[in-house]
Design an enzyme around this catalytic site. Structure first.
Site, PDB file in Angstrom:
ATOM      1  CB  CYS A 128      -0.964   0.053   1.183  1.00 27.47           C
ATOM      2  SG  CYS A 128      -2.025  -1.379   1.381  1.00 27.47           S
ATOM      3  NE  ARG A 187       4.584   1.442   0.221  1.00 23.83           N
ATOM      4  CZ  ARG A 187       5.530   1.395   1.150  1.00 23.83           C
ATOM      5  NH1 ARG A 187       6.726   1.879   0.886  1.00 23.83           N
ATOM      6  NH2 ARG A 187       5.290   0.873   2.333  1.00 23.83           N
ATOM      7  CD1 TRP A 235      -0.904  -5.972  -3.099  1.00 26.19           C
ATOM      8  CD2 TRP A 235      -1.340  -6.915  -1.129  1.00 26.19           C
ATOM      9  NE1 TRP A 235      -0.591  -7.299  -3.204  1.00 26.19           N
ATOM     10  CE2 TRP A 235      -0.845  -7.911  -2.003  1.00 26.19           C
ATOM     11  CE3 TRP A 235      -1.680  -7.296   0.171  1.00 26.19           C
ATOM     12  CZ2 TRP A 235      -0.681  -9.237  -1.628  1.00 26.19           C
ATOM     13  CZ3 TRP A 235      -1.525  -8.620   0.550  1.00 26.19           C
ATOM     14  CH2 TRP A 235      -1.033  -9.574  -0.351  1.00 26.19           C
ATOM     15  CG  ASN A 261      -0.192   2.017   3.952  1.00 20.60           C
ATOM     16  OD1 ASN A 261      -1.150   2.172   3.205  1.00 20.60           O
ATOM     17  ND2 ASN A 261       1.012   2.481   3.677  1.00 20.60           N
ATOM     18  N   GLY A 262      -1.632  -1.422   6.440  1.00 18.62           N
ATOM     19  CA  GLY A 262      -1.482  -2.392   7.508  1.00 18.62           C
ATOM     20  C   GLY A 262      -2.769  -3.140   7.810  1.00 18.62           C
ATOM     21  CD  GLU A 273      17.798 -12.941  -6.212  1.00 17.60           C
ATOM     22  OE1 GLU A 273      17.435 -11.876  -6.755  1.00 17.60           O
ATOM     23  OE2 GLU A 273      17.192 -13.442  -5.247  1.00 17.60           O
ATOM     24  CE  LYS A 298      15.353 -10.486  -8.417  1.00 15.29           C
ATOM     25  NZ  LYS A 298      14.790 -11.155  -7.253  1.00 15.29           N
ATOM     26  CD  GLU A 310      10.981 -11.979  -6.952  1.00 16.79           C
ATOM     27  OE1 GLU A 310      10.754 -11.492  -5.839  1.00 16.79           O
ATOM     28  OE2 GLU A 310      11.992 -11.681  -7.622  1.00 16.79           O
ATOM     29  CG  HIS A 323      21.736 -36.356  -1.555  1.00 18.95           C
ATOM     30  ND1 HIS A 323      22.053 -37.436  -0.772  1.00 18.95           N
ATOM     31  CD2 HIS A 323      22.911 -35.748  -1.876  1.00 18.95           C
ATOM     32  CE1 HIS A 323      23.362 -37.479  -0.593  1.00 18.95           C
ATOM     33  NE2 HIS A 323      23.916 -36.462  -1.246  1.00 18.95           N
ATOM     34  CE  LYS A 325      11.929  -2.848  -4.441  1.00 14.44           C
ATOM     35  NZ  LYS A 325      12.755  -3.746  -5.255  1.00 14.44           N
TER      36      LYS A 325
END
Length: 615
Positions: free
Chosen positions: A2, A27, A76, A102-103, A484, A488, A491, A507, A610
């Site tokens: 948000c 965000r 959001w 927000n929150g 990573e 990426k 995402e 394994h 974000k």
């Protein structure tokens, strides 16, 4: 998640709010809205589900009356779906009061039942409308927005940043924060509020950071910060180190493309001022030698991409500072009763400095006597203020949701920290001077990778646009880069991707290998460890024998991989600990190019934000 913007001053607030919200789009959000008190003292509001463009179109078709006091929000969805009704702002007191949030308000159900019993009806499914209704009730009782606001925030539980304004008090916006970000922008005859400085950096680079359980009242000529009990508080001033142009695309096709290209500068800026001769000396850590000498354990805590930077940091700090290092996911750390004490250093990593899981881990560590240090990219953020010390990365604003330059800068900061701690503890190897030289050479070598391999990797991604699964393998510091690289790709391209320690192949994961399966392998330098190099080449032979299509990332001159690789991506020669910063660049380019080939938005991938400010 948000975004929040508030403004009071002489200029039309709608333009400032919309521009601020545009800078906060990174965000993550699924609806947007603004409220403005016009020149006649009436409050007007507009909100729309969807992207900010939907709100702009609505305002163009049916404009709000102009005014100089306003608040804006990108939401959001948490409580209730992404609809027009659930979007912010929410109104109360006969639509004279507007609130954005927000929150998450954790006790909203109890408060909602209380208000319903008093005859209040609700238009939305949100927890935010409960706060608005409470504020309307308190305002009717007191007639003063700040005192009513104080009464409300003291009843709320959870994580929140709240902003409110009332048409009876034009030129006034109040805000409060608990476990969620809020900063103040200081102008000439105008003042701003925002989730972060991007909301107002176009207009001022002077800012104030307010702390936990504090509230602020802004007018065009004044800023008053108090705690939730009304006691005055002195907010911490700081200057924003970048300007508005840094958060613009500047001709690039996406913010992610721009930020990948900015990595040489991001790494150089993180190193700058922290090398003296052939030694690393971090000025922000001056006076902490006793701490670094006295610790017997380091825990690095982070989430997502930052946790992979932490894994690289583990190798570096253990090698140079000779102290054991554990890496903990922040959202697991405080729930498993970890063994920590006054000889434990807890290092947190967060690009935004507001990651809720990481913030709560830092607080938990402090409560149990550990010392805390944060690695952060955002000035005025909460996690640095909650820590004993901070090493800023100076990567500049990162707008794309998928992190690139912030990740490279985080690794760089941890390399600096390892060399600094090793110097203080007297544990650096004889190669320390050459390691410092390799560190300083990183920006130029990143630029070399970008110049020499970008077209090759993008072409490779274009050929693989229909791929449904990609695997990534690495050993030693290549293992975190495999993780990573997979993240990426997940995402921004929404395809299955997994990263593995190459030694784990036999394994279990080798069962995934079938003819045509693309596998990226990060190959360590044979100059640093011929044994580890030979093990990785053996891993390549194993998967190649089962039909995998192998794409190798290897240093210049490594001929041993050529017979077994379908494609080779080269990185310059460097020290073992510095290879991750170079090896990750082609994987970032690959993910971005593949997602672009699929026609996807690389800057704002679905379902992601974000800054994750709820646990």
């Amino acid at each position: 998640m948000c975004g929040i913007v508030g403004y009071v001053g002489p200029r039309p607030s709608q333009d400032i709010l919309l521009a601020g919200l545009a800078r906060l789009e990174y965000r993550g959000y699924d609806s947007a809205g603004i409220a403005v008190i016009d020149e006649q003292g009436d409050l007007g509001m507009r909100k729309k589900a969807g992207k900010l463009a939907m709100l702009r179109d609505s305002l163009a078709e049916h404009p709000l009356a102009a005014g100089t006091t306003g608040i804006g929000h990108t939401r959001w969805a948490t409580h209730g779906g992404p609809t027009d009704v659930n979007a912010h702002p929410h109104l109360a007191d006969d639509d004279k009061l507007a609130v954005i949030h927000n929150g998450i308000i954790e006790n909203f159900n109890v408060l909602r039942d209380e208000l319903i019993s008093e005859g209040v009806t609700f238009r939305s499914e949100t927890d935010t409308e409960v706060a608005a209704a409470l504020l309307g009730r308190e305002y009717r009782a007191s007639g003063d927005l700040a005192s009513a606001f104080r009464a409300v925030v003291n009843r709320l539980e959870g994580a929140f940043t709240l902003l409110a304004m009332h048409e009876d008090q034009p030129g006034v916006v109040v805000g409060a924060r608990r476990n969620s970000p809020l900063v103040i922008g200081l102008g000439e005859g105008e003042n701003f509020l925002g989730s972060d400085v991007a909301a107002f950096v176009e207009h001022t680079r002077k800012a104030l950071a307010i702390g936990q359980d504090q509230m602020v009242t802004i007018t065009p000529s004044s800023v008053e910060v108090t705690d939730f009990d009304g006691n005055p508080v002195e907010a911490q001033p700081f200057d924003v180190s970048w300007d508005a142009a840094a958060a613009e695309k500047g001709g690039w096709p996406s913010f992610m493309a721009k930020e990948v290209a900015e990595q040489p500068d991001a790494v150089a800026n993180t190193i700058r001022g922290r090398v003296q001769g052939d030694q690393v000396v971090i000025p922000e850590l001056d006076g902490l030698d006793e701490l670094f000498i006295g610790i017997d354990r380091v825990i690095i805590t982070a989430c997502g991409t930052a946790s992979y930077a932490a894994l690289v940091g583990k190798y570096a700090i253990e090698q140079w500072a000779r102290v054991p290092v554990d890496v903990e996911l922040a959202h697991e750390f405080r729930y498993r009763d970890p063994v920590i004490g006054d000889k434990t250093l807890v290092i947190s990593i967060s690009q935004s400095g507001e990651t809720m899981d990481t913030l709560m881990a830092v607080k938990y560590a402090r409560e149990r006597g550990a010392r805390t240090l944060s690695v952060c990219n955002t000035q005025g953020a909460t996690i640095p203020r909650e820590s004993d010390a901070v090493v800023y990365t100076h990567a500049g604003p990162e707008v794309a949701v998928a992190s690139t330059k912030a990740f490279s800068a985080q690794i760089t900061a941890l390399l600096l920290l390892g060399l600094h701690m090793g110097r203080v503890r007297g544990s650096l190897p004889d190669s320390a001077a050459s390691d410092v030289a390799e560190l300083q050479a990183l920006p130029e070598k990143i630029a070399q990778v970008l110049a020499e391999e970008q077209e090759h990797v993008a072409q490779l991604a274009g050929w693989m646009a229909d791929t449904r699964s990609v695997l990534f393998l690495g050993r030693h510091v290549g293992y975190p880069i495999a993780l990573e690289g997979a993240l990426k790709l997940k995402e921004i391209s929404y395809i299955h991707a997994e990263g593995f320690a190459a030694g784990e192949l036999k394994h279990g994961p080798i069962a995934l290998i079938e003819p045509g399966q693309p596998v990226f392998v990060i190959v360590p330098s044979p100059r640093h460890s011929a044994l580890v190099h030979s093990k990785v080449v053996s891993n390549i032979q194993e998967i190649r024998a089962r039909g995998a299509r192998v794409i190798v990332i290897a240093e210049e001159g490594d001929a041993a991989v050529l017979p077994f690789a379908d494609e080779v991506i080269r990185i310059p020669l460097t020290g073992a600990m510095f290879e991750p910063v170079l090896a990750v660049v082609p994987l970032q380019i690959f993910a971005m190019a593949l997602a672009t080939a699929k026609g996807l938005d690389v800057d704002q991938p679905r379902n992601l934000a974000k800054s994750v400010t709820v646990e």
